[in-house]
Design a protein around this motif. Sequence first.
Motif, PDB file in Angstrom:
ATOM      1  N   MET A  78     -34.292 115.266  33.282  1.00  0.00           N
ATOM      2  CA  MET A  78     -33.577 116.467  33.731  1.00  0.00           C
ATOM      3  C   MET A  78     -33.863 116.748  35.198  1.00  0.00           C
ATOM      4  O   MET A  78     -32.981 117.103  35.977  1.00  0.00           O
ATOM      5  N   ASP A  79     -35.149 116.592  35.601  1.00  0.00           N
ATOM      6  CA  ASP A  79     -35.497 116.819  36.995  1.00  0.00           C
ATOM      7  C   ASP A  79     -34.780 115.833  37.898  1.00  0.00           C
ATOM      8  O   ASP A  79     -34.319 116.185  38.989  1.00  0.00           O
ATOM      9  N   THR A  80     -34.676 114.573  37.450  1.00  0.00           N
ATOM     10  CA  THR A  80     -33.979 113.558  38.231  1.00  0.00           C
ATOM     11  C   THR A  80     -32.509 113.912  38.380  1.00  0.00           C
ATOM     12  O   THR A  80     -31.917 113.754  39.454  1.00  0.00           O
ATOM     13  N   GLU A  81     -31.916 114.438  37.299  1.00  0.00           N
ATOM     14  CA  GLU A  81     -30.504 114.839  37.343  1.00  0.00           C
ATOM     15  C   GLU A  81     -30.299 115.977  38.337  1.00  0.00           C
ATOM     16  O   GLU A  81     -29.352 115.961  39.129  1.00  0.00           O
ATOM     17  N   ARG A  82     -31.208 116.975  38.318  1.00  0.00           N
ATOM     18  CA  ARG A  82     -31.103 118.091  39.254  1.00  0.00           C
ATOM     19  C   ARG A  82     -31.269 117.613  40.692  1.00  0.00           C
ATOM     20  O   ARG A  82     -30.574 118.079  41.598  1.00  0.00           O
ATOM     21  N   THR A  83     -32.207 116.687  40.908  1.00  0.00           N
ATOM     22  CA  THR A  83     -32.433 116.154  42.250  1.00  0.00           C
ATOM     23  C   THR A  83     -31.193 115.442  42.765  1.00  0.00           C
ATOM     24  O   THR A  83     -30.794 115.605  43.922  1.00  0.00           O
ATOM     25  N   THR A  84     -30.559 114.652  41.893  1.00  0.00           N
ATOM     26  CA  THR A  84     -29.344 113.928  42.276  1.00  0.00           C
ATOM     27  C   THR A  84     -28.222 114.906  42.597  1.00  0.00           C
ATOM     28  O   THR A  84     -27.509 114.752  43.589  1.00  0.00           O
ATOM     29  N   GLN A  85     -28.067 115.937  41.784  1.00  0.00           N
ATOM     30  CA  GLN A  85     -27.028 116.942  42.028  1.00  0.00           C
ATOM     31  C   GLN A  85     -27.292 117.690  43.330  1.00  0.00           C
ATOM     32  O   GLN A  85     -26.359 117.985  44.085  1.00  0.00           O
ATOM     33  N   ASP A  86     -28.555 117.971  43.609  1.00  0.00           N
ATOM     34  CA  ASP A  86     -28.915 118.672  44.833  1.00  0.00           C
ATOM     35  C   ASP A  86     -28.580 117.824  46.054  1.00  0.00           C
ATOM     36  O   ASP A  86     -28.035 118.322  47.039  1.00  0.00           O
ATOM     37  N   ARG A  87     -28.894 116.532  45.991  1.00  0.00           N
ATOM     38  CA  ARG A  87     -28.587 115.626  47.106  1.00  0.00           C
ATOM     39  C   ARG A  87     -27.081 115.541  47.311  1.00  0.00           C
ATOM     40  O   ARG A  87     -26.590 115.519  48.448  1.00  0.00           O
ATOM     41  N   GLN A  88     -26.323 115.462  46.221  1.00  0.00           N
ATOM     42  CA  GLN A  88     -24.865 115.378  46.330  1.00  0.00           C
ATOM     43  C   GLN A  88     -24.290 116.661  46.935  1.00  0.00           C
ATOM     44  O   GLN A  88     -23.341 116.608  47.728  1.00  0.00           O
ATOM     45  N   ALA A  89     -24.859 117.812  46.581  1.00  0.00           N
ATOM     46  CA  ALA A  89     -24.384 119.083  47.128  1.00  0.00           C
ATOM     47  C   ALA A  89     -24.647 119.150  48.632  1.00  0.00           C
ATOM     48  O   ALA A  89     -23.803 119.638  49.399  1.00  0.00           O
ATOM     49  N   LYS A  90     -25.800 118.665  49.070  1.00  0.00           N
ATOM     50  CA  LYS A  90     -26.126 118.653  50.498  1.00  0.00           C
ATOM     51  C   LYS A  90     -25.152 117.760  51.262  1.00  0.00           C
ATOM     52  O   LYS A  90     -24.708 118.098  52.363  1.00  0.00           O
ATOM     53  N   LEU A  91     -24.807 116.623  50.681  1.00  0.00           N
ATOM     54  CA  LEU A  91     -23.873 115.705  51.333  1.00  0.00           C
ATOM     55  C   LEU A  91     -22.451 116.270  51.344  1.00  0.00           C
ATOM     56  O   LEU A  91     -21.715 116.092  52.323  1.00  0.00           O
TER      57      LEU A  91
END
Length: 246
Positions: free
Chosen positions: A1-14
């Motif tokens: 779940m943490d990995t999923e949130r991290t990936t979503q956060d990176r995508q939002a920044k981009l």
Amino acid sequence: MDTERTTQDRQAKLAAYDALRESRPDMFVNPPGAAYEILLDRADQNRAYESMAQRLTARGLPADYADIGVVHDDLYLTLVRDAVRFRTGDLGTYIRVVPRGDADGAAVLPVLADGRIVLLRQFRHASRTWHWEIPRGFGDPGERGAETARRELFEELGVPVSELVHLGPLHSDSGLVAGTDQLYLARLDGTGIASDPGPGPHTEGIDAYRAVSPAELRDLLADRRITDAYTLAAYALATARGLLTG
């Protein structure tokens, strides 16, 4: 779940980064011979992220220090981390501050009719101390530099302006801040200023005004009692152009 949130956060920044590029293309130009080439291809950005993340984790630092895109955004500024290619060919990241909107900030050297220069004693949150400095502020959306200068003078001094002279642009911190501020000299009507800044300026941390001659200002600079970059730059430009007398 943490990995999923991290990936979503990176995508939002981009995604925010891509939107900023579309609205402010001037902030993402790669001029000929640029020492740091901004990488706009997603594959290149990912390689730059991986390269920087590996270096950071090897030093015991969080990998998200390498996240590319808009890493912070608020009412006043946007913090951007670009993927870059250095002159050596290595990939990495470079962080910078991009002001909100496309309006330049402005700082004004106020000069009374008798040639004295008005300084403000203002508390600055970032440095946690008081400074003697000249009026300055962010540009409002759609404002030009001269409009910002006149507005700041009215808000902080409340003194009529008889003439406004453009001194030039200032890059206040060319290693971090992407925006440009405009410097002005304002000739004011009259030879006096209010003794009390009043409620408006008080809310901005201004608690006193002081009018000094050019010689007195030079002495303050020589004694290192003024450290504000805008005041130093405006004085230097006005002196170089022979605009201060007495």
